[in-house]
Each structure stands twice: as C-alpha cells, then as structure tokens.
Design a protein around this motif. Structure first.
Motif, PDB file in Angstrom:
ATOM      1  N   ILE A 141       0.852   1.744  -3.470  1.00 18.47           N
ATOM      2  CA  ILE A 141       2.149   2.103  -4.048  1.00 18.47           C
ATOM      3  C   ILE A 141       2.980   2.900  -3.048  1.00 18.47           C
ATOM      4  O   ILE A 141       4.179   2.663  -2.890  1.00 18.47           O
ATOM      5  CB  ILE A 141       1.948   2.897  -5.358  1.00 18.47           C
ATOM      6  CG1 ILE A 141       1.352   1.986  -6.437  1.00 18.47           C
ATOM      7  CG2 ILE A 141       3.263   3.498  -5.843  1.00 18.47           C
ATOM      8  CD1 ILE A 141       0.989   2.710  -7.726  1.00 18.47           C
ATOM      9  N   VAL A 142       2.355   3.839  -2.351  1.00 13.15           N
ATOM     10  CA  VAL A 142       3.061   4.622  -1.337  1.00 13.15           C
ATOM     11  C   VAL A 142       3.575   3.722  -0.221  1.00 13.15           C
ATOM     12  O   VAL A 142       4.723   3.842   0.230  1.00 13.15           O
ATOM     13  CB  VAL A 142       2.144   5.718  -0.758  1.00 13.15           C
ATOM     14  CG1 VAL A 142       2.781   6.369   0.463  1.00 13.15           C
ATOM     15  CG2 VAL A 142       1.847   6.769  -1.819  1.00 13.15           C
ATOM     16  N   GLN A 143       2.736   2.782   0.222  1.00 14.92           N
ATOM     17  CA  GLN A 143       3.128   1.877   1.304  1.00 14.92           C
ATOM     18  C   GLN A 143       4.325   1.019   0.894  1.00 14.92           C
ATOM     19  O   GLN A 143       5.278   0.846   1.663  1.00 14.92           O
ATOM     20  CB  GLN A 143       1.955   0.981   1.685  1.00 14.92           C
ATOM     21  CG  GLN A 143       2.257   0.008   2.821  1.00 14.92           C
ATOM     22  CD  GLN A 143       1.069  -0.884   3.157  1.00 14.92           C
ATOM     23  OE1 GLN A 143      -0.023  -0.707   2.611  1.00 14.92           O
ATOM     24  NE2 GLN A 143       1.274  -1.836   4.040  1.00 14.92           N
ATOM     25  N   ILE A 144       4.282   0.479  -0.327  1.00  9.99           N
ATOM     26  CA  ILE A 144       5.394  -0.346  -0.810  1.00  9.99           C
ATOM     27  C   ILE A 144       6.663   0.489  -0.934  1.00  9.99           C
ATOM     28  O   ILE A 144       7.760   0.034  -0.597  1.00  9.99           O
ATOM     29  CB  ILE A 144       5.018  -0.998  -2.155  1.00  9.99           C
ATOM     30  CG1 ILE A 144       3.908  -2.036  -1.942  1.00  9.99           C
ATOM     31  CG2 ILE A 144       6.237  -1.656  -2.813  1.00  9.99           C
ATOM     32  CD1 ILE A 144       3.318  -2.584  -3.233  1.00  9.99           C
ATOM     33  N   THR A 145       6.520   1.715  -1.398  1.00 12.47           N
ATOM     34  CA  THR A 145       7.677   2.610  -1.508  1.00 12.47           C
ATOM     35  C   THR A 145       8.335   2.824  -0.152  1.00 12.47           C
ATOM     36  O   THR A 145       9.571   2.881  -0.046  1.00 12.47           O
ATOM     37  CB  THR A 145       7.233   3.969  -2.093  1.00 12.47           C
ATOM     38  OG1 THR A 145       6.600   3.752  -3.361  1.00 12.47           O
ATOM     39  CG2 THR A 145       8.431   4.887  -2.297  1.00 12.47           C
ATOM     40  N   GLN A 146       7.549   2.931   0.887  1.00 14.95           N
ATOM     41  CA  GLN A 146       8.079   3.164   2.235  1.00 14.95           C
ATOM     42  C   GLN A 146       8.693   1.900   2.840  1.00 14.95           C
ATOM     43  O   GLN A 146       9.632   1.976   3.632  1.00 14.95           O
ATOM     44  CB  GLN A 146       6.960   3.693   3.139  1.00 14.95           C
ATOM     45  CG  GLN A 146       6.469   5.077   2.752  1.00 14.95           C
ATOM     46  CD  GLN A 146       5.246   5.504   3.538  1.00 14.95           C
ATOM     47  OE1 GLN A 146       4.554   4.670   4.135  1.00 14.95           O
ATOM     48  NE2 GLN A 146       4.959   6.801   3.542  1.00 14.95           N
ATOM     49  N   GLU A 147       8.162   0.726   2.457  1.00 12.51           N
ATOM     50  CA  GLU A 147       8.601  -0.522   3.086  1.00 12.51           C
ATOM     51  C   GLU A 147       9.875  -1.085   2.478  1.00 12.51           C
ATOM     52  O   GLU A 147      10.652  -1.764   3.167  1.00 12.51           O
ATOM     53  CB  GLU A 147       7.492  -1.576   2.997  1.00 12.51           C
ATOM     54  CG  GLU A 147       6.297  -1.302   3.904  1.00 12.51           C
ATOM     55  CD  GLU A 147       5.258  -2.398   3.814  1.00 12.51           C
ATOM     56  OE1 GLU A 147       5.477  -3.367   3.049  1.00 12.51           O
ATOM     57  OE2 GLU A 147       4.231  -2.285   4.502  1.00 12.51           O
TER      58      GLU A 147
END
Length: 314
Positions: free
Chosen positions: A166-172
């Motif tokens: 979820i954090v990775q998708i939020t950043q991308e």
C-alpha cells in the motif's frame, strides 16, 4: 439494520461458530482391513476419517483432501513402513500430528522418527481403546495450538507485506483513479478473494472511479445498487453477508446468487470520519476469515490514509 447485515463483531462470531461445527480431519493407515475398520469406527463421530491401506494410498488421499489434523499409521506395512510414509508428509503438512501403531520393537526407527519430530507418539498393538482415544484427543489439541501459532505468524507476515505494498502504491501513483486498480489487486490477492472492488466515495455516495480484481468469470459484482454497500458508507463500519438457507440476499442484491457468491465483506476506507472509498471483498467458496478480519479492517484504515495522501499530493 437488516438481519442479513452483520457488523464486525457479529461476523467474527459467526465465522467462529461455523468453524466449531466442522469436524477435524483424520487419516488412518493400516494394511489390515479389520484394524482399518476398527480405527474408522472408533473416531468417525469426532473426526472426518479417511482410510488408506498403504503408505502410497495415504499419500494419494492427502494429495486429494489436503491437510489433516491427525494421522494414525501402522508401522509394519508392505512396500513402505509407517515412519517412512510419515516422513514424507512433514514438508507439506508440518502441523499435522502423527501417531504410530506398532506390534514390533522397531526401536531405532521409532526413536529416530520421534526425535526428528515426525512422530508425536507410538502406541503398541493390541492397543487399549481408551488409551488411544486419550492420545488422539491430546494430538488434536496439539494440532489446534500449532495451527493457531502458524496462522498468527502468517498473519503478521501478511500484514507487513500488504502494508508495504500500500505504501509503495501510494508513492508511485499521483491520482486516486490510477491507484484504485493496483490497490484492489493487491488486497484481493492478499486475502485470496475471488473478486475485489475498491470504489471511490464522495459526499457519502459512490463515484465512477474504481479498481477491480477478479479470479472468477462472474465476479466481482457491481456495487452501485448494493444495499450492503450503502449501509457501510452510511455507518462507516464493516458489513458482511454470508450465504445460507436462512440468510438470502436482500432486495436489490439478487446478483449474489447468480454469481455464486458465498461471502461478501464491505469495508469503508475512512480518514478522520470521512469515507473516501469502499472496499468489497467477494468469495465464491466458504472461507474462514476469523483471523484475517482484523487485518482486513486495518488494511481499510491504511487505505483511507493512503487515498488521502494521494488526493493531497495531486
């Protein structure tokens, strides 16, 4: 609230009750038909008992039926000894509890098997029925404890992996409508859902932006007219429906039956009391989510924060 709608505590209790009604599985293995039938009759009331007359047949039963709580195997069998058979079950079913029946003094084989964790206990033939039942009762309790420990460890790892995703998708992704699809896919796969929808909410109503995940031809079902979704948005709380003869879909949710839906969880993604999206997880098979419900609820809270961050940074 309709009787078909369940809040978080209610669905947790219902899943516990369903799980309690299921008999644990047992596999009994002996090349002597009389012993095999006796073992079956002894335990059939308390277990779902599967029979095999050889180690090879027992491996085939496990391949078809999956993990069992307890295996009782004779030691002296043609082609494959009990300890040899049991050793082959350890890698795939580490939590299964294994009991050996022996009429011989195969000390070396038994000691090695017990010391390596392949055998929980051995019982000498002819066995005392009361002793064997007592051993099996303890074995089943041991299995339950091992499964609980394994599930807790898996759940912790699952939580770490999903939070990182979820954090990775939020950043991308810079726009909410672009992030919904990968988020729905990550969550649907994490919880082995047959269908998953993550749809944006604005001013208390669904909007067009959504993400879908599916491993089924008939799922996911649409959310626009679903009364469970409307109730979850209005209340800001998790809602669930489980299929049963006494719990048919309510008016407006007839697609549940036509799509083969068995369990539907609707979880609002909330940030500071504002519902930003609704997460719909859908299964076509009976699923025990007792341990995972808290993680699903926590994931929805993470989603609320993630979607707010994306909207703020857009």
């Amino acid at each position: 609230m309709s009787n078909s709608l369940l809040d978080f505590d209610s669905v947790t209790q219902q899943l516990k009750n369903i799980d309690r009604r299921k008999k644990p599985k047992m596999l009994v293995v002996d090349d002597e038909p009389d012993n095999l039938d006796l073992l079956y009759r002894t335990f059939r009331r308390d277990f779902r008992v599967y029979k095999a007359d050889s180690g090879m047949q027992a491996l085939e039963v496990l391949s078809e039926e999956g993990e069992v709580a307890v295996i009782i195997s004779d030691q002296r069998m043609p082609e494959m000894k009990g300890t040899e058979f049991l050793s082959q079950t350890v890698p795939q079913f580490p939590d299964t509890v294994r009991i050996i029946l022996t009429g011989f003094t195969d000390v070396e084989d038994l000691v090695e098997a017990i010391n390596s964790g392949q055998v929980y206990k051995y019982i000498t033939k002819p066995w005392d029925p009361n002793e064997l039942k007592a051993v099996v009762d303890r074995a089943a309790e041991t299995y339950d404890l091992l499964k609980q420990r394994t599930e807790e460890l898996n759940l912790a790892q699952q939580q770490i992996q999903l939070s990182a995703t979820i954090v990775q998708i939020t950043q991308e992704y810079q726009r909410i409508e672009s992030a919904l699809e990968p988020l729905a896919t990550a969550i649907g796969q994490c919880f082995n859902g047959d269908g998953c929808v993550l749809q944006a909410v604005k001013d208390g109503a669904l909007v067009g932006e959504l993400g879908r995940y599916s491993s089924s031809e008939t799922l996911p079902i649409a959310l626009e007219s679903d009364p469970f979704v409307k109730d979850a948005i209005a209340s800001g709380e998790i809602r669930a429906w489980t299929n049963s003869a006494s719990n048919p879909p309510p008016e407006g949710a007839e697609a549940y039956q036509s799509s083969g839906l068995q369990l539907h969880l609707v979880v609002p993604a909330v940030y500071q009391k504002e519902v930003l999206a609704v997460l719909s997880l859908q299964w076509q098979k009976s699923t025990n989510l007792e341990q995972e419900l808290k993680l699903i609820h926590l994931s929805a809270q993470h989603l609320g924060v993630a979607l707010k961050l994306i909207a703020t940074n857009a």
